[in-house]
Write a protein that holds these residues in place. Structure first.
Motif: not given
Length: 356
Positions: A266, A272, A276, A282-283, A285, A355
């Motif tokens: 992360t 960032t 996230l 987040k998905k 990324y 994650l």
């Protein structure tokens, strides 16, 4: 490998050596093949200025531009025994779709004396934008570790200004207000407001692709330093680009080994962390990172590139008295980098699963 010859009055060279922190350019001449250019020359960088092999900044004066560039950097890559990590990183970013300076290795001579192998780097400025056919827009450099997108310094002290850590490369002072707005929003608005407003200020997908690149190459400084922000005048949003990536591929900026899991998946800056937090970002990324781990950040892909770079510098390595690299040492370092890629790739794939 192309030969660059710089001719400079010894008095001007002494002027640089007397004050290594002076950013003022002194007059010199650069000869490349049969072409000759009037230039301004200065040292560049921070830690490197104290080393015997220094990095240089060149500004073309007559003609004003050469191959579309007004300014170039000649990096010593002193703490990287391979002389290749910076180029390997920037080429990697280019492959994954992040605008990055182009580079090439050259052999540098000053007043007839060989100074060794250098990496010529494009300056990330308005001329680079023009060469890439990108819309002109403000360019802001992250020039120290306070460029962490936070209200606090890394030492947890309150910043005196939101633009602390940044310097305008191209644009006007008022352009810093747009960056300050991004930082203020990142740190103060509600989750609902942030999620709605951030795509209007930041190219989120481009930022997350850059993040994946920093995470893969494991540039410890890359999250709060060693980047530039460019505001695309057509879209109105910020894009981010990397620079100075010698402390990568398993080593830090001093050339010391870093464990393959030293930098988390992360990263670690405030922007960032905020992005996230949201499942959709987040998905995105994790999807971007997974694709890179399957296609670009692989032992097979990077081994081919490393071989190309090493073959370029190998015939000239004996001319660089500052780099104590034998063919055997380079072979060991190649194996070190490949081993890092293998371990880092496996580690990051495991973290992606955790994650999800």
């Amino acid at each position: 490998m192309q030969k660059y010859e710089i001719f400079i009055n010894p008095k001007q060279l002494n002027q640089l050596d007397k004050d290594i922190w002076m950013d003022k350019h002194v007059p010199a001449v650069l000869k490349i093949g049969s072409s000759q250019y009037t230039i301004g020359l200065s040292y560049r960088g921070n830690v490197i200025r104290k080393k015997k092999k220094k990095s240089y900044n060149i500004v073309f004066q007559k003609p004003f531009t050469v191959n579309g560039a007004h300014e170039i950097h000649l990096n010593a890559e002193f703490n990287d025994i391979t002389l290749c990590r910076n180029k390997l990183s920037l080429d990697f970013f280019d492959k994954i779709g992040v605008t990055a300076p182009h580079s090439k290795h050259i052999l540098l001579y000053i007043n007839g004396f060989c100074k060794g192998i250098y990496l010529e780097l494009e300056s990330f400025d308005q001329y680079l934008l023009e060469k890439r056919k990108l819309p002109l827009g403000p360019i802001i450099y992250a020039t120290n570790y306070h460029a962490n997108f936070s209200l606090l310094t890394p030492e947890k002290k309150l910043k005196t200004s939101l633009d602390d850590g940044y310097t305008i490369k191209y644009g006007e002072k008022k352009d810093l207000a747009k960056l300050e707005n991004l930082i203020a929003m990142t740190n103060t608005v509600s989750n609902e407001e942030f999620e709605k407003q951030i795509p209007r200020i930041l190219d989120v997908n481009q930022y997350l692709t850059w993040l994946a690149g920093v995470v893969c190459t494991q540039n410890f400084d890359g999250f709060i330093h060693n980047y530039a922000l460019y505001q695309n005048s057509e879209t109105g949003v910020f894009e981010i680009t990397p620079w100075d990536y010698d402390g990568t591929w398993g080593r830090d900026l001093h050339g010391q080994p870093l464990d393959h899991d030293f930098v988390p998946i992360t990263g670690y800056n405030t922007l960032t962390g905020r992005l996230l937090f949201f499942p959709q970002f987040k998905k995105t990324y994790l999807d971007i990172l997974s694709s890179i781990l399957d296609n670009q950040f692989t032992v097979k892909t990077q081994t081919e590139r490393i071989d190309e770079l090493f073959q370029t510098i190998m015939p000239y390595i004996h001319l660089d008295s500052f780099i104590k690299a034998s063919p055997e040492i380079l072979k060991q370092e190649k194996e070190f980098i490949i081993h890092f890629i293998q371990k880092r790739n496996t580690y990051l794939k495991q973290q992606v699963v955790k994650l999800q």
